[in-house]
Write a protein that holds these residues in place. Structure first.
Motif, PDB file in Angstrom:
ATOM      1  N   LYS A   1       0.824  -1.217   0.000  1.00  0.00           N
ATOM      2  CA  LYS A   1       0.000   0.000   0.000  1.00  0.00           C
ATOM      3  C   LYS A   1       0.858   1.267   0.000  1.00  0.00           C
ATOM      4  O   LYS A   1       0.398   2.317  -0.445  1.00  0.00           O
ATOM      5  CB  LYS A   1      -0.952   0.006   1.200  1.00  0.00           C
ATOM      6  CG  LYS A   1      -2.119  -0.942   0.998  1.00  0.00           C
ATOM      7  CD  LYS A   1      -3.033  -0.986   2.198  1.00  0.00           C
ATOM      8  CE  LYS A   1      -4.080  -2.063   2.006  1.00  0.00           C
ATOM      9  NZ  LYS A   1      -4.822  -2.333   3.235  1.00  0.00           N
TER      10      LYS A   1
ATOM     11  N   ILE B   1       1.847   2.079  -3.689  1.00  0.00           N
ATOM     12  CA  ILE B   1       0.836   2.733  -4.521  1.00  0.00           C
ATOM     13  C   ILE B   1       0.244   3.979  -3.848  1.00  0.00           C
ATOM     14  O   ILE B   1      -0.723   4.566  -4.331  1.00  0.00           O
ATOM     15  CB  ILE B   1      -0.246   1.709  -4.928  1.00  0.00           C
ATOM     16  CG1 ILE B   1      -1.019   2.204  -6.145  1.00  0.00           C
ATOM     17  CG2 ILE B   1      -1.154   1.354  -3.777  1.00  0.00           C
ATOM     18  CD1 ILE B   1      -1.619   1.098  -6.944  1.00  0.00           C
TER      19      ILE B   1
ATOM     20  N   LEU C   1      -1.317   4.454  -0.994  1.00  0.00           N
ATOM     21  CA  LEU C   1      -2.515   4.416  -0.138  1.00  0.00           C
ATOM     22  C   LEU C   1      -2.141   4.728   1.306  1.00  0.00           C
ATOM     23  O   LEU C   1      -2.967   5.193   2.080  1.00  0.00           O
ATOM     24  CB  LEU C   1      -3.179   3.037  -0.193  1.00  0.00           C
ATOM     25  CG  LEU C   1      -4.009   2.731  -1.431  1.00  0.00           C
ATOM     26  CD1 LEU C   1      -4.474   1.293  -1.407  1.00  0.00           C
ATOM     27  CD2 LEU C   1      -5.200   3.670  -1.528  1.00  0.00           C
TER      28      LEU C   1
ATOM     29  N   GLU D   1      -2.514  14.208  -3.840  1.00  0.00           N
ATOM     30  CA  GLU D   1      -3.431  13.221  -4.425  1.00  0.00           C
ATOM     31  C   GLU D   1      -3.531  13.337  -5.949  1.00  0.00           C
ATOM     32  O   GLU D   1      -3.603  12.345  -6.657  1.00  0.00           O
ATOM     33  CB  GLU D   1      -4.818  13.353  -3.800  1.00  0.00           C
ATOM     34  CG  GLU D   1      -4.967  12.608  -2.484  1.00  0.00           C
ATOM     35  CD  GLU D   1      -4.718  11.101  -2.626  1.00  0.00           C
ATOM     36  OE1 GLU D   1      -5.394  10.459  -3.441  1.00  0.00           O
ATOM     37  OE2 GLU D   1      -3.831  10.585  -1.926  1.00  0.00           O
TER      38      GLU D   1
ATOM     39  N   ALA E   1      -2.500  10.444  -8.558  1.00  0.00           N
ATOM     40  CA  ALA E   1      -3.435   9.839  -9.509  1.00  0.00           C
ATOM     41  C   ALA E   1      -2.737   9.586 -10.842  1.00  0.00           C
ATOM     42  O   ALA E   1      -2.942   8.559 -11.483  1.00  0.00           O
ATOM     43  CB  ALA E   1      -4.657  10.735  -9.697  1.00  0.00           C
TER      44      ALA E   1
ATOM     45  N   ARG F   1      -0.569   6.569 -10.443  1.00  0.00           N
ATOM     46  CA  ARG F   1      -1.343   5.333 -10.266  1.00  0.00           C
ATOM     47  C   ARG F   1      -1.890   4.797 -11.568  1.00  0.00           C
ATOM     48  O   ARG F   1      -2.227   3.617 -11.656  1.00  0.00           O
ATOM     49  CB  ARG F   1      -2.506   5.580  -9.298  1.00  0.00           C
ATOM     50  CG  ARG F   1      -2.050   5.667  -7.853  1.00  0.00           C
ATOM     51  CD  ARG F   1      -3.233   5.861  -6.943  1.00  0.00           C
ATOM     52  NE  ARG F   1      -2.809   6.088  -5.576  1.00  0.00           N
ATOM     53  CZ  ARG F   1      -3.192   7.127  -4.846  1.00  0.00           C
ATOM     54  NH1 ARG F   1      -4.011   8.027  -5.355  1.00  0.00           N
ATOM     55  NH2 ARG F   1      -2.764   7.257  -3.607  1.00  0.00           N
TER      56      ARG F   1
ATOM     57  N   MET G   1      -3.801  -3.140  -9.392  1.00  0.00           N
ATOM     58  CA  MET G   1      -3.593  -3.796  -8.105  1.00  0.00           C
ATOM     59  C   MET G   1      -4.697  -4.798  -7.812  1.00  0.00           C
ATOM     60  O   MET G   1      -5.877  -4.512  -7.999  1.00  0.00           O
ATOM     61  CB  MET G   1      -3.546  -2.755  -6.981  1.00  0.00           C
ATOM     62  CG  MET G   1      -3.452  -3.400  -5.606  1.00  0.00           C
ATOM     63  SD  MET G   1      -2.933  -2.241  -4.347  1.00  0.00           S
ATOM     64  CE  MET G   1      -3.051  -3.276  -2.895  1.00  0.00           C
TER      65      MET G   1
END
Ligand code: ADP
Ligand code: MG
Lengths: 256, 254
Positions: free
Chosen positions: B51, B54, B56, B76, B80, B83, B88
């Protein structure tokens, strides 16, 4: 004594902190307003869920509220021969106060709790994380459509609520208690202004914002599995109801 | 220390939840276009590690370089963008339970491509076939077994043919035949799309078969890294005990 004060202070700070976090979530959501992608379908789905599906329960509760209002005011007013004013009293109470409040509380119970449970479940089963990982902002995707739907649909429901309340008042006042029908309607026209109605609708919009925002907030920050979802759903309903009634006071003080 | 072959490079990563330290100065390199497998005990912090990769979770300190870019300070919006290169598979699949199987797999395609419905349908059918779930389109996640959910999650993770795929225990809860099929799919993902695979696994035998390199996470650090052969020859008693699955040894069961 000191420990009670300490406890109160602690609770108060906790409440302030929570309200602060709710405001942060609101600002995050609003910052996505008007930014693509738009996903119109999500908005319609929420409007249906919050608005259309609440129609029946709002109409029913409002009808009976109008009926009981007419019954109560009739007995009070008949003491000094003011029976024809029953209609105006019911109509004013409904449009200014009870229409928005009943709608707000009923939709909180029906949709606010469901919003919290749904988002809370998505949180604890990592579906919110899955959205994030797919580069989809969960506030934009989950929170904003619900808040917008609440703000739009609550006034519409409130119009129904007002109408049903007045209808209930009419049924009891005119059909049951023999107030003159023409007088009943005349007094309503005489005393209820457009401002009474739309101020009530503005209140309803605020309540719609509160109950969706609180539902989303409590869901979004749910921890601890199924038990956690249950806990935050209860909290969402209590908190929304309290905030609706408290803000109702301040809105009324400002408006009328 | 960073190598050209590394797509992800992690330096002295620390993460605690309250007083409970999960990652304790972890260093890790993951190679481009390879199957990188991370092994370690249950509750050892493998999901927490993935996590972080990526974004999180944010570390207490440390650096996480994805293609040389440190993702720890990114906001964020910037995250994005990063990501979009990732897919995932979550440990519990994390399917959207208001959507059916088809809609779950189609979801990232609708969101991030301009493909038409029929093009999306083609991709979805291909991905579902790859995980052995053709014909299950209309089923809701609640109607599926744990293993089936995981395979739908895998199809969804691969839908956009991402450059880096994270698999959190892709085969736990599957029967041996299906587990073998999924392991093959992971290798095919690497070969056909040229994707980097980062896999968390408990399955030592399969790990030895499909891994290009193995890293072992223990007490918040990577204590061993190497090819399957190197890991098998590793003399660290912790690694030996784990690889051989023995109850007796330095790893305490508690
Ligand atoms: N969000 C969180 N808050 C608190 N503790 C967490 C959180 N996520 C994981 N943990 C704890 O971190 C430890 C490692 O968890 P995890 O990474 O899921 O282990 P695993 O290696 O089995 O995937 C566990 O003890 C878990 O309880
Ligand atoms: Mg895990």
């Amino acid at each position: 004594m000191r420990s009670i004060l300490g406890w109160l202070g602690h609770q108060f700070l906790g409440l302030l902190q929570e309200l602060g976090r709710i405001m942060v979530l609101l600002l995050q959501a609003l910052s996505w307003l008007g930014r693509p992608p738009f996903r119109i379908r999500l908005y319609f789905k929420q409007m249906e869920f919050i608005g259309v599906n609440s129609l029946f329960v709002v109409a029913l509760t409002s009808l009976f509220t109008g009926m009981v209002l007419a019954l109560q005011t009739f007995y009070a007013f008949s003491m000094f021969g003011a029976e024809p004013l029953v209609g105006a009293t019911v109509a004013l109470s409904m449009t200014r106060e009870l229409g928005p409040v009943i709608t707000g509380l009923m939709v909180t119970g029906r949709a606010g709790s469901a919003i919290c449970a749904e988002i809370g479940t998505m949180r604890v089963t990592e579906q919110v994380d899955a959205l994030t990982v797919m580069a989809i902002n969960p506030v934009q995707y989950l929170v904003l459509p619900r808040i917008v739907a609440g703000v739009i649909m609550l006034p519409l429901l409130t119009i129904i609520s007002d109408a049903m309340g007045i209808l209930g008042g009419y049924l009891v006042g005119v059909q049951l208690l023999d107030i003159h029908g023409g007088m009943f309607m005349n007094k309503i026209q005489e005393h209820v202004t457009l401002a009474d109605v739309y101020n009530g609708l503005i209140k309803a919009s605020v309540f719609g914002g509160i109950l969706t925002l609180v539902g989303c907030y409590k869901g979004f920050y749910t921890r601890g599995g199924a038990e956690g979802v249950g806990r935050s759903t209860t909290q969402a309903v209590v908190m929304s109801s309290v905030l609706i009634l408290v803000s109702d006071y301040f809105l009324t003080a400002l408006m009328f | 220390m960073q190598n050209d072959r590394d797509i992800i490079h992690i330096e002295s990563l620390y993460k605690s939840f309250g007083d409970f330290r999960v990652l304790d100065g972890l260093d890790l390199s993951l190679e481009r276009d390879r199957v990188n497998i991370i092994i370690g005990r249950s509750g050892g912090g493998k999901s927490v590690l993935i996590k972080h990769i990526i974004g999180l979770l944010k570390p207490d300190s440390g650096r996480i370089l994805v293609r040389g870019e440190d993702i720890v300070p990114l906001n964020e919006g910037e995250m994005a963008r990063v990501r979009k290169e990732f897919g995932m598979l979550f440990q519990e699949a994390a399917l959207f339970d208001s959507l059916n199987v088809h809609e779950n797999v189609a979801f990232p395609l609708h969101e991030h491509t301009t493909k038409s419905y029929s093009e999306i349908n083609e991709v979805v059918q291909a991905k579902l076939a790859a995980v052995g779930l053709q014909g299950m389109d209309k089923k809701m996640p609640a109607e599926l077994s744990g293993g089936m959910r995981k395979r739908v999650g895998l199809a969804r993770a691969l839908a956009l043919e991402p450059k880096i795929v994270l698999f959190d225990e892709p085969t736990s809860g599957l029967d041996p035949v299906m587990a073998a099929a999924i392991n093959e799919l992971i290798q095919r993902t690497r070969q056909e799309f040229g994707a980097t695979c980062i896999v968390i696994s408990h399955d030592i035998d399969a790990t030895m078969k499909i891994a290009d390199n193995i890293s072992m996470l223990y007490e918040g650090k990577i204590i061993a890294r190497g090819s399957p052969a190197e890991i098998r020859e590793n003399s660290d008693p912790v690694v030996r005990q784990f690889i051989r699955g023995e109850a007796q040894g330095p790893i305490k069961v508690n």
